[in-house]
Design a protein around this motif. Structure first.
Motif, PDB file in Angstrom:
ATOM      1  N   ARG A 151      -1.916   1.100   6.130  1.00  0.00           N
ATOM      2  CA  ARG A 151      -1.189   0.845   6.532  1.00  0.00           C
ATOM      3  C   ARG A 151      -0.253   2.408   6.803  1.00  0.00           C
ATOM      4  O   ARG A 151       0.037   3.058   5.368  1.00  0.00           O
ATOM      5  CB  ARG A 151      -0.517  -0.133   5.234  1.00  0.00           C
ATOM      6  CG  ARG A 151      -0.969  -1.211   4.945  1.00  0.00           C
ATOM      7  CD  ARG A 151      -0.613  -1.856   3.803  1.00  0.00           C
ATOM      8  NE  ARG A 151      -1.355  -2.712   3.624  1.00  0.00           N
ATOM      9  CZ  ARG A 151      -2.494  -3.446   2.694  1.00  0.00           C
ATOM     10  NH1 ARG A 151      -2.069  -1.878   2.136  1.00  0.00           N
ATOM     11  NH2 ARG A 151      -2.889  -3.888   2.111  1.00  0.00           N
ATOM     12  N   LEU A 152       0.061   2.348   8.042  1.00  0.00           N
ATOM     13  CA  LEU A 152       0.839   3.693   7.858  1.00  0.00           C
ATOM     14  C   LEU A 152       2.867   3.290   7.898  1.00  0.00           C
ATOM     15  O   LEU A 152       2.826   2.488   8.880  1.00  0.00           O
ATOM     16  CB  LEU A 152       0.412   4.610   8.972  1.00  0.00           C
ATOM     17  CG  LEU A 152      -1.090   5.126   9.022  1.00  0.00           C
ATOM     18  CD1 LEU A 152      -1.294   5.439  10.586  1.00  0.00           C
ATOM     19  CD2 LEU A 152      -1.017   5.731   7.708  1.00  0.00           C
ATOM     20  N   SER A 153       3.502   4.124   7.335  1.00  0.00           N
ATOM     21  CA  SER A 153       5.392   3.691   8.266  1.00  0.00           C
ATOM     22  C   SER A 153       5.798   4.866   7.493  1.00  0.00           C
ATOM     23  O   SER A 153       5.352   6.172   7.367  1.00  0.00           O
ATOM     24  CB  SER A 153       5.753   2.835   6.139  1.00  0.00           C
ATOM     25  OG  SER A 153       6.995   2.660   6.410  1.00  0.00           O
ATOM     26  N   ARG A 154       6.875   5.379   8.258  1.00  0.00           N
ATOM     27  CA  ARG A 154       8.159   6.388   8.036  1.00  0.00           C
ATOM     28  C   ARG A 154       8.072   6.430   6.787  1.00  0.00           C
ATOM     29  O   ARG A 154       8.062   5.158   6.024  1.00  0.00           O
ATOM     30  CB  ARG A 154       8.493   6.447   9.557  1.00  0.00           C
ATOM     31  CG  ARG A 154       8.889   6.034  10.321  1.00  0.00           C
ATOM     32  CD  ARG A 154       8.730   7.433  10.842  1.00  0.00           C
ATOM     33  NE  ARG A 154       9.380   8.643  10.694  1.00  0.00           N
ATOM     34  CZ  ARG A 154      10.206   8.419  11.688  1.00  0.00           C
ATOM     35  NH1 ARG A 154      10.327   8.340  12.340  1.00  0.00           N
ATOM     36  NH2 ARG A 154      11.270   9.898  11.079  1.00  0.00           N
ATOM     37  N   SER A 181       3.752  -2.401   0.319  1.00  0.00           N
ATOM     38  CA  SER A 181       2.274  -2.775  -0.476  1.00  0.00           C
ATOM     39  C   SER A 181       2.822  -1.203  -0.713  1.00  0.00           C
ATOM     40  O   SER A 181       3.545  -0.108   0.001  1.00  0.00           O
ATOM     41  CB  SER A 181       1.267  -3.015   0.156  1.00  0.00           C
ATOM     42  OG  SER A 181       0.192  -2.156  -0.522  1.00  0.00           O
ATOM     43  N   ALA A 182       2.387  -0.990  -1.956  1.00  0.00           N
ATOM     44  CA  ALA A 182       2.395   0.141  -2.289  1.00  0.00           C
ATOM     45  C   ALA A 182       1.554   1.704  -2.197  1.00  0.00           C
ATOM     46  O   ALA A 182       2.204   2.388  -1.887  1.00  0.00           O
ATOM     47  CB  ALA A 182       2.253   0.553  -4.402  1.00  0.00           C
ATOM     48  N   SER A 183       0.466   1.198  -1.446  1.00  0.00           N
ATOM     49  CA  SER A 183      -0.543   1.469  -0.988  1.00  0.00           C
ATOM     50  C   SER A 183      -0.205   1.486   0.509  1.00  0.00           C
ATOM     51  O   SER A 183      -0.925   2.837   1.484  1.00  0.00           O
ATOM     52  CB  SER A 183      -1.804   1.293  -0.831  1.00  0.00           C
ATOM     53  OG  SER A 183      -1.404  -0.190  -0.322  1.00  0.00           O
ATOM     54  N   THR A 184       0.998   1.575   0.703  1.00  0.00           N
ATOM     55  CA  THR A 184       1.951   2.084   2.850  1.00  0.00           C
ATOM     56  C   THR A 184       1.493   3.647   2.818  1.00  0.00           C
ATOM     57  O   THR A 184       2.573   3.840   1.505  1.00  0.00           O
ATOM     58  CB  THR A 184       2.708   1.431   2.885  1.00  0.00           C
ATOM     59  OG1 THR A 184       2.643  -0.173   2.472  1.00  0.00           O
ATOM     60  CG2 THR A 184       3.392   1.563   3.799  1.00  0.00           C
TER      61      THR A 184
END
Lengths: 288, 298
Positions: A151-154, A181-184
């Motif tokens: 998962r990718l996020s800004r 999620s903390a893994s983002t």
């Protein structure tokens, strides 16, 4: 000892309305904020300076939150934001004696993107939310290959991040307290997200429609009400409000704009500037 | 005439003294500023929440443990990678390489030290991350490991130049004596030259560690910045978020004086203390080593 006193004195005072001193001499405009809007703001500033050689407009990014914080501390004249100003920010501005003015200057879509090799082409809002909350962890659960989802996020200072948190992760529900999620992976730039999605078949990301390049795949999104009706983002689906993840883009000034700031904002709302926005993949506000 | 020279001397002495003291003053001021802005975090946020494992500050999750361990993980990994390469290069340059090759290699290493870390970050994103993802068959290449490799690149030049200087200060007679006793070149390097230069080599390593711990931009670009707690051995091949990257990416948005602001400064205090510990350890070890060698020689 004197230096120490002076230094601490400066730090404590840096936020007490320096804007009042700068106001009359507005031959130049400092414009800062949302990274989503940087390209648009730059294109506008360039064109405006061609037509009005006397005007000086400098544009920088940093994120919506950064822009509004700088506005309140008096270092910029116009803040760009891809989200509305928050209650806390408004309160901080009012406390400093200002009355921030809001201008909706274009509309934008948040596109969901995956690698072209990914078999998944459509997602419901619920599936998307569960992906980012960490409840769906493998593409095979969504009809794709057996690959772990990345998962990718800004970063959290981005207006897009907050928009995504509210509209997707929490599915627009006011009392929903779900978080990413903390893994983002939190990437510092739009380009970082596009680069990783382009290269990595495991990745899913989101970005402003204006930034999407043709070497990533857009994912159709359906709403909670019509889960089987998947819609791709485009200028058309944004303007007729069928695409779910669209939003207004804002500019803020500290007080009622005057002088160059006012003429510049008037020009931005006019047909020439809105045509530039359209070319860059944003939805003009005239048609609304 | 003489009086004037004395006066000049006094003035120059004074200037030098002031610049010497000012560095102490600046460190004290920085520490004071950090403490003033960061310590309120300890009273305003319950310790159990501050030392928890979830970092999502915009919703009030202020657990800084993943950030501390993220920084420690990549610093440790990069040091393990940089140590053999750095010291190996220094030994080669100082002990083995012919003079013409040394004159060629030394400037190249110094150029490597001058490459801006953001450029290395770009190379990391475009080359290393995709490469490691395919080679190691991991979900994403934006991991602690990629960060550690880049940090090794950044800290190796520091280690090489300081360690090489230390090796050069070892008197030539040591090596000659060792060789005259029939030791091979390798035995001389390993048992005589390196131990004699131990203090300097250790300083080099500590400087490298400090460089890794404090590096921000390259790390922010390639580690993925997910605040995951590195609990297992394979955490090295997962994304991490470091203290420096957190401060850099979040400082711009926070309202001055807010809880989030205080926690970011508290992270700054933690970083400051960590590098202080590294420096103090280094100087303790080196003075101890010096005392011992003086005892042996007397």
């Amino acid at each position: 000892m004197l230096i120490l006193f002076l230094l601490t004195g400066c730090v404590g005072r840096s936020h007490t309305r320096p804007g009042t001193l700068l106001q009359p001499a507005a031959v130049s405009i400092e414009n800062k904020g949302s990274d989503t809007m940087v390209n648009l703001a730059l294109a506008w500033a360039e064109r405006y300076q061609q037509v009005n050689p006397n005007a000086r407009i400098s544009v920088s990014g940093g994120g919506s939150g950064t822009g509004i914080t700088s506005l309140i501390s008096g270092t910029v004249d116009i803040a760009n934001a891809s989200r509305r100003i928050t209650e806390e920010e408004l309160a901080a501005a009012r406390q400093a004696g200002f009355d921030p003015q809001e201008f909706i200057i274009a509309r934008d879509a948040i596109a969901i993107i995956v690698n072209p090799r990914n078999l998944v082409s459509n997602l419901t809002l619920q599936q998307l939310s569960r992906i980012y909350r960490g409840e769906i962890n493998n593409w095979s659960e969504l009809g794709g290959e057996d690959r772990e989802i990345v998962r990718l996020s800004r970063e959290t200072n981005s207006g897009s991040h907050l928009f995504f948190l509210e509209s997707v992760v929490r599915m627009g529900e006011m009392d929903n307290n779900a978080i990413f999620s903390a893994s983002t992976l939190l990437l510092p730039s739009s380009e970082g997200i596009i680069a990783e999605v382009r290269d990595n078949p495991n990745a899913i990301g989101y970005d402003s429609l204006g930034y999407i390049t043709s070497d990533v795949k857009l994912v159709g999104i359906s709403s909670l009400e019509e889960p089987m009706n998947f819609i791709l983002p485009s200028l058309e689906t944004v303007s007729n409000h069928t695409y779910l993840l669209s939003r207004n883009l804002y500019m803020y000034t500290l007080d009622e704009p005057e002088g160059l700031v006012k003429t510049y904002l008037d020009w931005i709302m006019g047909p020439e500037a809105q045509e530039i926005a359209h070319k860059l993949g944003f939805m003009p506000v005239l048609n609304e | 005439m003489k009086a004037r020279e004395e006066k000049d001397g006094l003035v120059i002495n004074g200037v030098i003294r002031i610049s010497g003291y000012s560095s102490i003053l600046f460190v004290v001021l920085i520490l004071f500023f950090l403490l003033r802005e960061g310590l309120p975090a300890l009273t305003n946020i319950p310790l159990r929440s501050l030392f928890s494992i979830r970092w999502y500050p915009i919703e009030g999750y202020y657990g800084i443990l993943p950030l501390i361990f993220g920084s420690l993980l990549i610093t440790l990994a990069s040091t393990l990678i940089a140590l053999p390469f750095g010291i190996g290069t220094a030994v080669y340059l100082s002990e083995v390489a012919p003079p013409w090759l040394r004159d060629l290699l030394k400037p190249i290493v110094e150029i490597l030290a001058g490459i801006p870390s953001v450029v290395l970050g770009f190379i990391g994103i475009l080359v290393f991350a995709p490469l490691f993802r395919k080679m190691l068959n991991i979900p994403t290449g934006l991991t602690a490991f990629t960060g550690a490799i880049l940090l090794a690149f950044i800290s190796i030049p520091t280690i090489v130049s300081v360690a090489e200087d230390a090796l050069n200060t070892v008197p030539h007679s040591y090596r000659q004596a060792s060789l005259a006793l029939g030791a091979t070149q390798w035995q001389t390097i390993w048992d005589v030259t390196l131990p004699a230069a131990k203090t300097g080599v250790l300083t080099a390593v500590m400087l490298g560690v400090g460089r890794s711990l404090g590096e921000t931009m390259a790390v922010m670009m390639v580690t993925g910045n997910a605040p995951l707690m590195p609990l297992h051995l394979n955490s090295l091949f997962r994304p991490v978020r470091t203290m420096t990257a957190t401060i850099a990416s979040e400082m711009g948005e926070v309202a001055s004086g807010s809880l989030h602001y205080q926690v970011l400064f508290f992270i700054g205090i933690t970083l400051f203390l960590l590098s202080l510990v590294i420096n103090i350890t280094a100087s303790l070890v080196s003075t101890k080593a010096r005392q011992r060698s003086e005892r042996l020689l007397s």
